[in-house]
Enzyme design. Structure first.
Site, PDB file in Angstrom:
ATOM      1  N   HIS A  17      19.241   0.240   5.053  1.00  0.00           N
ATOM      2  CA  HIS A  17      20.753   0.783   5.137  1.00  0.00           C
ATOM      3  C   HIS A  17      21.612  -0.259   5.854  1.00  0.00           C
ATOM      4  O   HIS A  17      22.710  -0.554   5.298  1.00  0.00           O
ATOM      5  CB  HIS A  17      20.460   2.040   5.656  1.00  0.00           C
ATOM      6  N   LYS A  41      17.436  17.982   0.321  1.00  0.00           N
ATOM      7  CA  LYS A  41      16.489  17.473   1.598  1.00  0.00           C
ATOM      8  C   LYS A  41      16.514  18.330   2.999  1.00  0.00           C
ATOM      9  O   LYS A  41      17.479  18.897   3.240  1.00  0.00           O
ATOM     10  CB  LYS A  41      17.074  15.897   1.759  1.00  0.00           C
ATOM     11  N   ARG A  90      16.922   0.343  -5.024  1.00  0.00           N
ATOM     12  CA  ARG A  90      15.596  -0.363  -4.817  1.00  0.00           C
ATOM     13  C   ARG A  90      14.734  -0.519  -6.079  1.00  0.00           C
ATOM     14  O   ARG A  90      13.725  -1.447  -6.084  1.00  0.00           O
ATOM     15  CB  ARG A  90      14.785   0.573  -3.690  1.00  0.00           C
ATOM     16  N   SER A 128      13.407   5.934   4.132  1.00  0.00           N
ATOM     17  CA  SER A 128      13.458   6.909   5.292  1.00  0.00           C
ATOM     18  C   SER A 128      11.965   7.750   5.319  1.00  0.00           C
ATOM     19  O   SER A 128      11.663   7.971   6.447  1.00  0.00           O
ATOM     20  CB  SER A 128      14.743   7.736   5.396  1.00  0.00           C
TER      21      SER A 128
HETATM   22  O1  PNS Z   1      20.474   9.309   1.598  1.00  0.00           O
HETATM   23  P1  PNS Z   1      20.644  10.337   0.119  1.00  0.00           P
HETATM   24  O2  PNS Z   1      20.032  11.787   0.657  1.00  0.00           O
HETATM   25  O3  PNS Z   1      20.130   9.643  -0.973  1.00  0.00           O
HETATM   26  O4  PNS Z   1      22.024  10.555   0.155  1.00  0.00           O
HETATM   27  C1  PNS Z   1      22.538  11.811  -0.975  1.00  0.00           C
HETATM   28  C2  PNS Z   1      24.155  12.163  -0.736  1.00  0.00           C
HETATM   29  C3  PNS Z   1      24.112  12.674   0.802  1.00  0.00           C
HETATM   30  C4  PNS Z   1      25.243  10.886  -0.897  1.00  0.00           C
HETATM   31  C5  PNS Z   1      24.191  13.027  -1.645  1.00  0.00           C
HETATM   32  O5  PNS Z   1      23.351  14.214  -1.700  1.00  0.00           O
HETATM   33  C6  PNS Z   1      25.796  13.965  -1.545  1.00  0.00           C
HETATM   34  O6  PNS Z   1      26.637  13.048  -1.788  1.00  0.00           O
HETATM   35  N1  PNS Z   1      25.936  14.739  -0.612  1.00  0.00           N
HETATM   36  C7  PNS Z   1      27.038  15.591  -0.381  1.00  0.00           C
HETATM   37  C8  PNS Z   1      27.540  16.875  -1.378  1.00  0.00           C
HETATM   38  C9  PNS Z   1      27.814  16.420  -2.815  1.00  0.00           C
HETATM   39  O7  PNS Z   1      28.851  15.742  -2.814  1.00  0.00           O
HETATM   40  N2  PNS Z   1      26.969  16.584  -3.565  1.00  0.00           N
HETATM   41  C10 PNS Z   1      27.575  16.134  -5.071  1.00  0.00           C
HETATM   42  C11 PNS Z   1      26.866  14.891  -5.389  1.00  0.00           C
HETATM   43  S1  PNS Z   1      26.794  14.692  -7.277  1.00  0.00           S
END
Ligand code: PNS
Length: 162
Positions: A17, A41, A90, A128
């Protein structure tokens, strides 16, 4: 002012990251790292701990800011005047996931843009989840997370076992 947004769960923040953040910060004037929630998650670290880990890991970069949000990504994107979201990839499966996320976000906000940054070869296996697995069993995570947060991550993962 070109502002990019680097969102993620960061549970915990990894060297991968940080490398993406470092490289993205060179492509824009201001990079905002957003510590967010992913409904799929269940993070081990609290939002405050995740934010703190990011702050400790990127303190040397002048044009990187850190925020925390439990809302929608597009809302931050709009509110902070961003012109692109940055995500590290990745693998092919990461690419598919990011393509879907971009399409979904674009339905919510048509001018939403994504910059995908392929990770470095030597970081392609760091995630992670791997950090949590290795740390849980007391393995050495010092090559996986920034030096500034190794102890914090170790302590948390060990205390969960007690
Ligand atoms: O590290 P991650 O879990 O891959 O990150 C994913 C993240 C947090 C960027 C995504 O789940 C997100 O944007 N969450 C906020 C809620 C939202 O806007 N969801 C719609 C995405 S289509």
């Amino acid at each position: 002012m070109k502002t990019y947004l680097f969102p993620g769960t960061f549970d915990p923040f990894t060297r991968g990251h940080r490398d993406i953040a470092r490289r993205a910060s060179g492509l824009c004037d201001r990079l905002i790292i957003a510590v967010m929630e992913n409904s799929a998650k269940k993070p081990v670290f609290t939002p405050d701990e995740r934010e703190q880990m990011v702050r400790l890991s990127i303190s040397e970069y002048d044009n990187i800011e850190v925020i925390k949000s439990s809302g929608l990504l597009v809302d931050i994107y709009k509110d902070m005047g961003c012109c692109a979201v940055v995500r590290g990839i990745r693998s092919e499966s990461d690419f598919r996931y990011e393509a879907e996320m971009t399409l979904a976000n674009r339905l919510l906000y048509p001018s939403y843009e994504t910059v995908l940054i392929p990770c470095r070869d030597d970081m392609s296996l760091i995630s992670s989840s791997i950090v949590k697995e290795v740390g849980h069993y007391g393995g050495d995570i010092s090559k996986m997370v920034p030096a500034e947060i190794v102890e914090m991550v170790k302590n948390k993962l060990t205390e969960r076992k007690l």
